[in-house]
Design a protein around this motif. Structure first.
Motif, PDB file in Angstrom:
ATOM      1  N   ASP A  10       0.833  -1.201   0.000  1.00 37.75           N
ATOM      2  CA  ASP A  10       0.000   0.000   0.000  1.00 37.75           C
ATOM      3  C   ASP A  10       0.870   1.254   0.000  1.00 37.75           C
ATOM      4  N   PHE A  11       0.459   2.235  -0.809  1.00 43.46           N
ATOM      5  CA  PHE A  11       1.171   3.502  -0.936  1.00 43.46           C
ATOM      6  C   PHE A  11       0.167   4.650  -0.942  1.00 43.46           C
ATOM      7  N   GLN A  12       0.682   5.863  -0.816  1.00 39.86           N
ATOM      8  CA  GLN A  12      -0.156   7.053  -0.878  1.00 39.86           C
ATOM      9  C   GLN A  12       0.507   8.082  -1.778  1.00 39.86           C
ATOM     10  N   ARG A  23       4.634   1.324   5.066  1.00 44.33           N
ATOM     11  CA  ARG A  23       5.341   0.199   5.695  1.00 44.33           C
ATOM     12  C   ARG A  23       6.792   0.543   6.002  1.00 44.33           C
ATOM     13  N   GLU A  24       7.416   1.345   5.157  1.00 46.10           N
ATOM     14  CA  GLU A  24       8.815   1.728   5.349  1.00 46.10           C
ATOM     15  C   GLU A  24       8.973   3.130   5.930  1.00 46.10           C
ATOM     16  N   GLY A  25       7.868   3.821   6.136  1.00 42.60           N
ATOM     17  CA  GLY A  25       7.938   5.202   6.624  1.00 42.60           C
ATOM     18  C   GLY A  25       8.713   6.100   5.686  1.00 42.60           C
ATOM     19  N   ALA A  26       8.676   5.784   4.382  1.00 47.77           N
ATOM     20  CA  ALA A  26       9.553   6.439   3.411  1.00 47.77           C
ATOM     21  C   ALA A  26       8.758   7.289   2.423  1.00 47.77           C
ATOM     22  N   LEU A  27       9.288   8.466   2.147  1.00 46.44           N
ATOM     23  CA  LEU A  27       8.741   9.350   1.125  1.00 46.44           C
ATOM     24  C   LEU A  27       9.659   9.266  -0.095  1.00 46.44           C
ATOM     25  N   LEU A  28       9.094   8.895  -1.250  1.00 45.72           N
ATOM     26  CA  LEU A  28       9.858   8.772  -2.484  1.00 45.72           C
ATOM     27  C   LEU A  28       9.559   9.969  -3.380  1.00 45.72           C
ATOM     28  N   VAL A  71      13.502   9.876   3.590  1.00 45.77           N
ATOM     29  CA  VAL A  71      13.287  10.418   2.251  1.00 45.77           C
ATOM     30  C   VAL A  71      14.270   9.738   1.310  1.00 45.77           C
ATOM     31  N   ILE A  72      13.756   9.244   0.197  1.00 43.54           N
ATOM     32  CA  ILE A  72      14.600   8.635  -0.824  1.00 43.54           C
ATOM     33  C   ILE A  72      14.331   9.371  -2.133  1.00 43.54           C
ATOM     34  N   THR A  73      15.366   9.987  -2.674  1.00 42.67           N
ATOM     35  CA  THR A  73      15.246  10.716  -3.931  1.00 42.67           C
ATOM     36  C   THR A  73      15.698   9.821  -5.076  1.00 42.67           C
ATOM     37  N   LEU A  74      15.002   9.879  -6.201  1.00 45.32           N
ATOM     38  CA  LEU A  74      15.246   8.943  -7.295  1.00 45.32           C
ATOM     39  C   LEU A  74      16.027   9.576  -8.442  1.00 45.32           C
ATOM     40  N   GLY A  75      17.029  10.367  -8.118  1.00 48.08           N
ATOM     41  CA  GLY A  75      17.940  10.859  -9.147  1.00 48.08           C
ATOM     42  C   GLY A  75      17.557  12.195  -9.740  1.00 48.08           C
ATOM     43  N   ASP A  76      18.542  12.813 -10.416  1.00 45.11           N
ATOM     44  CA  ASP A  76      18.423  14.182 -10.908  1.00 45.11           C
ATOM     45  C   ASP A  76      17.960  15.088  -9.775  1.00 45.11           C
ATOM     46  N   ASN A  77      18.657  14.938  -8.652  1.00 44.77           N
ATOM     47  CA  ASN A  77      18.367  15.751  -7.473  1.00 44.77           C
ATOM     48  C   ASN A  77      18.749  17.204  -7.723  1.00 44.77           C
ATOM     49  N   PHE A  78      19.904  17.400  -8.355  1.00 37.98           N
ATOM     50  CA  PHE A  78      20.335  18.709  -8.834  1.00 37.98           C
ATOM     51  C   PHE A  78      20.341  18.683 -10.352  1.00 37.98           C
ATOM     52  N   VAL A 102      15.415  13.730   9.001  1.00 39.06           N
ATOM     53  CA  VAL A 102      15.003  12.383   8.595  1.00 39.06           C
ATOM     54  C   VAL A 102      16.202  11.638   8.022  1.00 39.06           C
ATOM     55  N   ASP A 103      16.060  10.325   7.956  1.00 35.74           N
ATOM     56  CA  ASP A 103      17.051   9.499   7.260  1.00 35.74           C
ATOM     57  C   ASP A 103      16.928   9.802   5.767  1.00 35.74           C
TER      58      ASP A 103
END
Length: 229
Positions: A10-12, A23-28, A71-78, A102-103
């Motif tokens: 499940d995601f939001q 489930r992972e407490g993670a924001l993508l 927080v997990i960023t999926l690339g092209d952060n800059f 946050v982690d």
């Protein structure tokens, strides 16, 4: 936020641009493109230099409203690998505060492949978490459930006799791995038609490919491609 199911979990979707994984407490989030305006300013194309502030304000709000611990960023952060060095003091302070709170995991992309450690958090090329793989761009032959970015997908909708463009996620199912391409999160990012052949081809093999986005408090799913019967 609206709920969606992906690869049995499940995601939001938060404001149509970030994905929260309870489930992972993670924001993508994908494709922040911080310091894009300052990148173009070096070539004489002057844009308002506040895109990084706006993007980080959006991110802080998403963390607060979801209660994310990671927080997990999926690339092209800059927008380029030297972008971190161009952050003005206010934006740099905002980013430092977020990475302390946050982690934080930075996944690198094609725009910032040489991103250096030192921003806070951890810098990696890709990450496996909870049986799913997170990277910047779809990888051919991947059989694990996959999250990626890179394409900045969006759709055009007709609302009250107006045509509007909205960022969306794109999900493929069947035949190959279950995959999701996240929308671009950054304040100064354009978009590609979610049904563009480049996106459809990148997600093959698949039985179906759909665009998903929130509208009026519910999840809207728009078919983009179906395999021939």
């Amino acid at each position: 936020m609206v709920h969606l199911s992906f690869a049995g979990d499940d995601f939001q979707l938060h404001n149509g641009r970030a994905l929260f994984w309870p489930r992972e407490g993670a924001l993508l989030v994908a494709d922040l493109h911080l310091e894009k305006a300052s990148f173009f300013a070096r070539t004489g194309q002057f844009l308002p230099p506040y895109d990084s502030r706006e993007t980080l304000e959006r991110l802080a709000l998403a963390i607060r409203e979801t209660g994310a611990r990671r927080v997990i960023t999926l690339g092209d952060n800059f927008h380029d690998s030297a972008g971190a060095g161009r952050l003005e003091p206010h934006a740099a302070g905002m980013l430092a505060a977020l990475t302390r709170a946050v982690d934080w995991v930075w996944i690198t992309g094609n725009h910032d492949a040489a991103l250096e450690p030192g921003l806070g958090g951890t810098v990696v090329e890709e990450l496996e978490l909870g049986g799913m793989v997170l990277r910047h761009q779809v990888k051919p032959g991947e059989h694990r459930p996959e999250f990626s970015g890179h394409f900045h997908p969006r759709v055009q909708l007709k609302l009250r006799d107006r045509r509007v463009r909205r960022a969306c996620a794109v999900i493929s199912r069947g035949k190959g791995a279950t995959r999701m391409i996240l929308p671009a999160f950054g304040a100064l990012t354009g978009g590609m038609d979610a049904a563009d052949p480049a996106i459809v081809q990148a997600l093959q093999p698949a039985s179906r490919i759909d665009a998903v986005l929130p509208a009026a408090g519910r999840l809207v799913q728009l078919p983009l491609w179906r395999a021939a019967a």
